[in-house]
Design an enzyme around this catalytic site. Sequence first.
Site, short mmCIF file in Angstrom:
data_model
loop_
_atom_site.label_atom_id
_atom_site.label_comp_id
_atom_site.label_asym_id
_atom_site.label_seq_id
_atom_site.Cartn_x
_atom_site.Cartn_y
_atom_site.Cartn_z
N ARG A 1 0.89 -1.18 0.00
CA ARG A 1 0.00 0.00 0.00
C ARG A 1 0.91 1.21 0.00
O ARG A 1 1.64 1.44 0.97
CB ARG A 1 -0.90 0.01 1.24
CG ARG A 1 -1.60 1.35 1.46
CD ARG A 1 -2.68 1.32 2.51
NE ARG A 1 -3.85 0.59 2.02
CZ ARG A 1 -5.05 0.64 2.61
NH1 ARG A 1 -5.24 1.37 3.68
NH2 ARG A 1 -6.06 -0.06 2.10
N HIS B 1 -7.57 0.69 -6.19
CA HIS B 1 -7.73 -0.15 -4.99
C HIS B 1 -8.44 -1.44 -5.41
O HIS B 1 -9.59 -1.70 -5.04
CB HIS B 1 -8.54 0.61 -3.93
CG HIS B 1 -8.48 0.01 -2.57
ND1 HIS B 1 -7.69 -1.07 -2.23
CD2 HIS B 1 -9.13 0.36 -1.41
CE1 HIS B 1 -7.85 -1.36 -0.96
NE2 HIS B 1 -8.72 -0.51 -0.44
N GLN C 1 -10.20 -4.05 -2.93
CA GLN C 1 -11.51 -3.65 -2.41
C GLN C 1 -12.61 -4.00 -3.41
O GLN C 1 -13.71 -4.40 -3.02
CB GLN C 1 -11.52 -2.15 -2.13
CG GLN C 1 -12.82 -1.66 -1.51
CD GLN C 1 -13.05 -2.19 -0.11
OE1 GLN C 1 -12.20 -2.07 0.75
NE2 GLN C 1 -14.22 -2.79 0.14
N ASP D 1 -17.25 7.04 -0.97
CA ASP D 1 -15.98 6.90 -0.25
C ASP D 1 -15.71 8.26 0.39
O ASP D 1 -16.41 9.25 0.11
CB ASP D 1 -14.87 6.52 -1.26
CG ASP D 1 -13.54 6.19 -0.61
OD1 ASP D 1 -13.48 6.05 0.63
OD2 ASP D 1 -12.53 6.09 -1.35
N CYS E 1 -16.21 1.51 1.14
CA CYS E 1 -15.06 0.67 1.46
C CYS E 1 -14.62 0.80 2.90
O CYS E 1 -13.94 -0.08 3.42
CB CYS E 1 -13.90 0.98 0.51
SG CYS E 1 -13.24 2.65 0.66
N ARG F 1 -13.37 -8.69 2.39
CA ARG F 1 -11.95 -8.47 2.10
C ARG F 1 -11.16 -9.73 2.42
O ARG F 1 -10.25 -10.12 1.69
CB ARG F 1 -11.41 -7.29 2.93
CG ARG F 1 -11.97 -5.92 2.55
CD ARG F 1 -11.59 -5.50 1.15
NE ARG F 1 -10.15 -5.46 0.96
CZ ARG F 1 -9.36 -4.44 1.31
NH1 ARG F 1 -9.90 -3.34 1.84
NH2 ARG F 1 -8.05 -4.47 1.07
N1 NVA Z 1 -9.97 6.52 -1.09
C1 NVA Z 1 -9.55 6.11 0.24
C2 NVA Z 1 -9.75 4.66 0.42
C3 NVA Z 1 -9.38 4.16 1.80
C4 NVA Z 1 -9.56 2.67 1.94
C5 NVA Z 1 -8.09 6.49 0.44
O1 NVA Z 1 -7.30 6.32 -0.49
O2 NVA Z 1 -7.75 6.97 1.52
N1 CP Z 2 -11.12 -0.29 2.84
C1 CP Z 2 -9.83 -0.35 3.21
O1 CP Z 2 -8.92 -0.56 2.41
O2 CP Z 2 -9.66 -0.17 4.55
P1 CP Z 2 -8.27 0.05 5.30
O3 CP Z 2 -7.74 1.40 4.91
O4 CP Z 2 -8.63 -0.02 6.76
O5 CP Z 2 -7.32 -1.03 4.90
#
Ligand code: NVA
Ligand code: CP
Length: 301
Positions: A101, A128, A131, A216, A256, A284
């Site tokens: 990530r 992502h 997800q 989101d 998500c 997930r």
């Molecule tokens: N769009 C959000 C998703 C978090 C799971 C982010 O990138 O922070």
């Molecule tokens: N939805 C998701 O990816 O959650 P986290 O940021 O908690 O991993």
Amino acid sequence: MTVRHFLSLDDLGRSGIHAVIDAAIAAKRQPANDRPLVGQTLAMVFEKASTRTRVSFEAGMTRLGGHAIFLSPGDTQIGRGEPVADTARVLSGMCDAVMIRNHSHTVLEQFAAHSRVPVINGLTDRLHPCQLLADLQTYVEHRGDIAGRTVAWIGDGNNMCHSYINAARLLGFDLRVATPNGYGPDADIVARGGDRVTLCDSAHSAADGADLVVTDVWASMGDEDSQAARLAAFADFQVNDALMDCAADNALFMHCLPAHRGEEVSAAVIDGPASVVWDEAENRLHAQMALLRELMVPAAS
Ligand code: NVA
Ligand code: CP
């Protein structure tokens, strides 16, 4: 042998996505007794915070008989500037797969180019896809095939929105995207979505008759500096009861998570009858266990 990565949904393709989702649904109903990843290690590199992604991959590796290592920039040489290619070569010499990530999708691609083991995208600024596997599994479990359905994306044209566009193209559903001016999805990703993607000028026009409404956070990780401006810009893009009333009678709501009640979604919607966010979060684990089998167990691929 070519290494199989999962950097975007395109790496699985339509049939691969269906195979992973079907396997996830089956294993969730009747967990397998095998431990196919005994002796195997997943390195998990997190440059950003996570609850679901970290726990689901770690728990999934445990259930499959393997092991997961959590790595953060603060505790490793990654944070002190060791080149990404060097890190990729080293981790792939010791581990059997790597989940990352990070902030930059380009860096993820560089890592994958130098990795001898599968690399899994655990979220970048651009996509992502893990997800989406969970979201698609959740839709199939509740409503059946998503092909031919209408999905409304409300809010930011972010990494999740991009992955929904890719999913619409690959799985054949219609995606309506409603974002404030200046916060739309990447034009190249929209163009690749072709006729499956419609950009709407209001949340209500996107949600009209939709089978699934998705949102989101308005400020993703890395967007904190523009949070105040975003709160103002996104004011008309909250998913609330009035918006859900425009959707189809049996429409589902997904997010998500983490969610901000009172911002992108009202408490009444996320905690209400249309919401399937807890199934979505649990999936997930199931979807990624199926993905890990697909990428790490030769006999399963
Ligand atoms: N769009 C959000 C998703 C978090 C799971 C982010 O990138 O922070
Ligand atoms: N939805 C998701 O990816 O959650 P986290 O940021 O908690 O991993």
